[in-house]
Scaffold this motif. Sequence first.
Motif, PDB file in Angstrom:
ATOM      1  N   ALA A 287       6.134  -3.131  20.559  1.00 23.41           N
ATOM      2  CA  ALA A 287       6.401  -4.472  20.044  1.00 23.41           C
ATOM      3  C   ALA A 287       5.422  -4.832  18.933  1.00 23.41           C
ATOM      4  O   ALA A 287       5.088  -5.996  18.747  1.00 23.41           O
ATOM      5  CB  ALA A 287       6.321  -5.503  21.167  1.00 23.41           C
ATOM      6  N   GLY A 288       4.948  -3.834  18.206  1.00 25.22           N
ATOM      7  CA  GLY A 288       4.015  -4.067  17.113  1.00 25.22           C
ATOM      8  C   GLY A 288       4.680  -3.914  15.765  1.00 25.22           C
ATOM      9  O   GLY A 288       5.695  -3.217  15.625  1.00 25.22           O
ATOM     10  N   VAL A 289       4.122  -4.564  14.752  1.00 26.88           N
ATOM     11  CA  VAL A 289       4.619  -4.485  13.384  1.00 26.88           C
ATOM     12  C   VAL A 289       3.415  -4.235  12.479  1.00 26.88           C
ATOM     13  O   VAL A 289       2.356  -4.849  12.660  1.00 26.88           O
ATOM     14  CB  VAL A 289       5.331  -5.789  12.962  1.00 26.88           C
ATOM     15  CG1 VAL A 289       5.666  -5.760  11.471  1.00 26.88           C
ATOM     16  CG2 VAL A 289       6.595  -6.002  13.784  1.00 26.88           C
ATOM     17  N   SER A 290       3.560  -3.327  11.537  1.00 23.82           N
ATOM     18  CA  SER A 290       2.493  -3.050  10.572  1.00 23.82           C
ATOM     19  C   SER A 290       2.937  -3.475   9.179  1.00 23.82           C
ATOM     20  O   SER A 290       4.093  -3.281   8.798  1.00 23.82           O
ATOM     21  CB  SER A 290       2.126  -1.563  10.578  1.00 23.82           C
ATOM     22  OG  SER A 290       3.222  -0.776  10.157  1.00 23.82           O
ATOM     23  N   VAL A 291       2.017  -4.076   8.441  1.00 28.65           N
ATOM     24  CA  VAL A 291       2.284  -4.552   7.078  1.00 28.65           C
ATOM     25  C   VAL A 291       1.223  -3.958   6.161  1.00 28.65           C
ATOM     26  O   VAL A 291       0.026  -4.060   6.444  1.00 28.65           O
ATOM     27  CB  VAL A 291       2.234  -6.089   7.000  1.00 28.65           C
ATOM     28  CG1 VAL A 291       2.514  -6.560   5.574  1.00 28.65           C
ATOM     29  CG2 VAL A 291       3.222  -6.719   7.971  1.00 28.65           C
ATOM     30  N   SER A 292       1.644  -3.332   5.075  1.00 30.41           N
ATOM     31  CA  SER A 292       0.688  -2.786   4.111  1.00 30.41           C
ATOM     32  C   SER A 292       1.155  -3.101   2.700  1.00 30.41           C
ATOM     33  O   SER A 292       2.348  -3.272   2.441  1.00 30.41           O
ATOM     34  CB  SER A 292       0.538  -1.271   4.293  1.00 30.41           C
ATOM     35  OG  SER A 292       1.769  -0.604   4.049  1.00 30.41           O
ATOM     36  N   TRP A 293       0.190  -3.211   1.790  1.00 33.37           N
ATOM     37  CA  TRP A 293       0.481  -3.488   0.390  1.00 33.37           C
ATOM     38  C   TRP A 293      -0.720  -3.046  -0.443  1.00 33.37           C
ATOM     39  O   TRP A 293      -1.800  -2.803   0.097  1.00 33.37           O
ATOM     40  CB  TRP A 293       0.781  -4.979   0.178  1.00 33.37           C
ATOM     41  CG  TRP A 293      -0.394  -5.887   0.332  1.00 33.37           C
ATOM     42  CD1 TRP A 293      -1.138  -6.474  -0.648  1.00 33.37           C
ATOM     43  CD2 TRP A 293      -0.983  -6.342   1.569  1.00 33.37           C
ATOM     44  NE1 TRP A 293      -2.153  -7.248  -0.124  1.00 33.37           N
ATOM     45  CE2 TRP A 293      -2.068  -7.187   1.242  1.00 33.37           C
ATOM     46  CE3 TRP A 293      -0.708  -6.099   2.911  1.00 33.37           C
ATOM     47  CZ2 TRP A 293      -2.872  -7.782   2.210  1.00 33.37           C
ATOM     48  CZ3 TRP A 293      -1.505  -6.698   3.874  1.00 33.37           C
ATOM     49  CH2 TRP A 293      -2.564  -7.528   3.533  1.00 33.37           C
ATOM     50  N   THR A 294      -0.528  -2.935  -1.745  1.00 31.08           N
ATOM     51  CA  THR A 294      -1.595  -2.510  -2.653  1.00 31.08           C
ATOM     52  C   THR A 294      -1.958  -3.641  -3.595  1.00 31.08           C
ATOM     53  O   THR A 294      -1.070  -4.240  -4.221  1.00 31.08           O
ATOM     54  CB  THR A 294      -1.159  -1.281  -3.462  1.00 31.08           C
ATOM     55  OG1 THR A 294      -0.854  -0.200  -2.561  1.00 31.08           O
ATOM     56  CG2 THR A 294      -2.249  -0.826  -4.411  1.00 31.08           C
ATOM     57  N   ASP A 295      -3.286  -3.946  -3.688  1.00 31.82           N
ATOM     58  CA  ASP A 295      -3.791  -5.040  -4.516  1.00 31.82           C
ATOM     59  C   ASP A 295      -3.126  -6.358  -4.093  1.00 31.82           C
ATOM     60  O   ASP A 295      -2.850  -6.552  -2.923  1.00 31.82           O
ATOM     61  CB  ASP A 295      -3.585  -4.729  -5.992  1.00 31.82           C
ATOM     62  CG  ASP A 295      -4.433  -3.555  -6.481  1.00 31.82           C
ATOM     63  OD1 ASP A 295      -5.283  -3.084  -5.707  1.00 31.82           O
ATOM     64  OD2 ASP A 295      -4.240  -3.114  -7.631  1.00 31.82           O
ATOM     65  N   GLY A 296      -2.872  -7.257  -5.032  1.00 28.92           N
ATOM     66  CA  GLY A 296      -2.146  -8.477  -4.711  1.00 28.92           C
ATOM     67  C   GLY A 296      -2.922  -9.469  -3.862  1.00 28.92           C
ATOM     68  O   GLY A 296      -4.139  -9.623  -4.006  1.00 28.92           O
TER      69      GLY A 296
ATOM     70  N   ARG B 278       6.740  -2.120   8.809  1.00 27.78           N
ATOM     71  CA  ARG B 278       7.305  -1.124   9.721  1.00 27.78           C
ATOM     72  C   ARG B 278       7.178  -1.581  11.168  1.00 27.78           C
ATOM     73  O   ARG B 278       6.148  -2.131  11.566  1.00 27.78           O
ATOM     74  CB  ARG B 278       6.578   0.221   9.563  1.00 27.78           C
ATOM     75  CG  ARG B 278       6.691   0.829   8.175  1.00 27.78           C
ATOM     76  CD  ARG B 278       8.090   1.367   7.922  1.00 27.78           C
ATOM     77  NE  ARG B 278       8.170   2.040   6.629  1.00 27.78           N
ATOM     78  CZ  ARG B 278       8.519   1.447   5.502  1.00 27.78           C
ATOM     79  NH1 ARG B 278       8.805   0.141   5.515  1.00 27.78           N
ATOM     80  NH2 ARG B 278       8.576   2.126   4.367  1.00 27.78           N
ATOM     81  N   LYS B 279       8.222  -1.323  11.935  1.00 27.46           N
ATOM     82  CA  LYS B 279       8.187  -1.553  13.375  1.00 27.46           C
ATOM     83  C   LYS B 279       7.454  -0.390  14.038  1.00 27.46           C
ATOM     84  O   LYS B 279       7.561   0.758  13.613  1.00 27.46           O
ATOM     85  CB  LYS B 279       9.606  -1.653  13.920  1.00 27.46           C
ATOM     86  CG  LYS B 279       9.718  -1.669  15.434  1.00 27.46           C
ATOM     87  CD  LYS B 279      11.173  -1.620  15.857  1.00 27.46           C
ATOM     88  CE  LYS B 279      11.297  -1.496  17.384  1.00 27.46           C
ATOM     89  NZ  LYS B 279      10.706  -0.276  17.916  1.00 27.46           N
ATOM     90  N   GLY B 280       6.682  -0.705  15.075  1.00 30.35           N
ATOM     91  CA  GLY B 280       5.972   0.340  15.787  1.00 30.35           C
ATOM     92  C   GLY B 280       6.919   1.336  16.424  1.00 30.35           C
ATOM     93  O   GLY B 280       8.043   1.004  16.789  1.00 30.35           O
ATOM     94  N   ARG B 281       6.466   2.574  16.554  1.00 28.78           N
ATOM     95  CA  ARG B 281       7.299   3.617  17.146  1.00 28.78           C
ATOM     96  C   ARG B 281       7.024   3.742  18.636  1.00 28.78           C
ATOM     97  O   ARG B 281       5.972   3.344  19.131  1.00 28.78           O
ATOM     98  CB  ARG B 281       7.027   4.950  16.459  1.00 28.78           C
ATOM     99  CG  ARG B 281       7.392   4.954  14.971  1.00 28.78           C
ATOM    100  CD  ARG B 281       7.152   6.314  14.354  1.00 28.78           C
ATOM    101  NE  ARG B 281       7.544   6.342  12.953  1.00 28.78           N
ATOM    102  CZ  ARG B 281       7.450   7.408  12.177  1.00 28.78           C
ATOM    103  NH1 ARG B 281       6.963   8.549  12.674  1.00 28.78           N
ATOM    104  NH2 ARG B 281       7.825   7.359  10.911  1.00 28.78           N
ATOM    105  N   GLY B 282       7.982   4.298  19.338  1.00 31.72           N
ATOM    106  CA  GLY B 282       7.808   4.515  20.767  1.00 31.72           C
ATOM    107  C   GLY B 282       8.593   3.517  21.585  1.00 31.72           C
ATOM    108  O   GLY B 282       8.847   2.378  21.158  1.00 31.72           O
TER     109      GLY B 282
END
Length: 428
Positions: free
Chosen positions: A134-143, A126-130
């Motif tokens: 200029a930030g990006v967040s990455v999330s995932w489960t296990d792996g 996801r691109k940061g809001r506002g």
Amino acid sequence: MPALPLAIPAAARAGLEAALAAAGIELGALKSGTRVTHTVITQDGTEWELTYLGPMGDEAVWHLAGPGVEHGNSLSTTEAAERITAPPAEPDAAPASNNYIPTAAISAALKRRLTEVFPGVNFHVRKGRGTGSAGVSVSWTDGPSYAEVNRVAAAYQGSYWDGYNECYRQAHNILTVTYKGETMTGKPLVDHIGTQQYVSDATRAAAAAIWSEAHDGADPEKAGHSQGFVVDGEFVHDARANRQVDQIAREVVLPRRWAAAKEEAILAEAAKAEQQGAAPAPAEPSGGGLSLVHSEEEGVVVRGTSRGDGSASVLKAAGFRWYRKGGFWYLPGTRNAEGALCLAEAVATLRAGGLTVTAAGADTGPEEPTDGPTVPDVPEARAEEQSMAPLAPTVYYGVPVPGTVAKVWDGPLGEGWRYGVRSAQAAG
């Protein structure tokens, strides 16, 4: 800001020296005017600075300053050593650019890349809001682990925050991406990539079962503080039971399951290839006209490569590293007279990976035939020599094992060939 320590404890320095020495890198002298900052210069000439910040459990915490650092201002001894000794990425041939790629385009490109590298894992990028974010967040489960994902994400960051000096520093990444049908080249407009790995209920339940087995069947949900103990070689620190379960999940169960998932994918690809009646081809079997030469100044180096010729993956699997300043691939640990003895073995491994390679002054033998018997015929005069070779299979994951690789099966070049075969089958 808290004051820095006045000196580096001997145990902290010894731990850092040992971690770097494992990759053939020496810890440099203290930086002039300081008592807690060391310099480190790697084999390719890259300079780093490590500042001791204090203890953290069994390890020390260091502030790492150098090219492409994206982890913030504190790393453990192990993390700092991994970052310094990581092989440099293959250089990007894209021209220098003053253009910037929008954060949204980078976010989409990063998700595509993560999905390619880690098939079967669902990433949320996801691109940061506002305004101006200029930030990006990455999330995932296990792996995959944080380190594996961060290595991929680092190439998509344009700048990073240097918390020690309280300023942003350029990462010097130039990318070419396609977004909404438009291809653009430039610097990523991203100053932060945050990564978050979640643990599934199934993984946490497996970790709780391991904790319970180590505590005579006790329920971790009802237990309080617990002493430290060892699970599969990993020390679980003194903490409340639920915190220990979380550590077991992340440091024992997840790595075990991820390794099993990767191995299962390789076996599935091999079985599919066998059902189709053809062995899978090695990844990117190109790179014609390469030559290996040795000198005491440079060691064993490869000449004749070019960006996009397909040789990079085979060379990496064989243990070669990219020397950015010199513009060539080299084999670590061969900068001496004895390094010339590695030429023939290196040529055999690269040929087994599908490359056309010659070596100056080395008895490398003929090229491996593209058609013929699975195992090359052995002359009677060499029967005794062959009987002393490592025991190797004739076929590995559906790929015939060349005789030159069978001789070095238990060595690093044999392992490099096996890694290349597994990687090729995993990539499909």
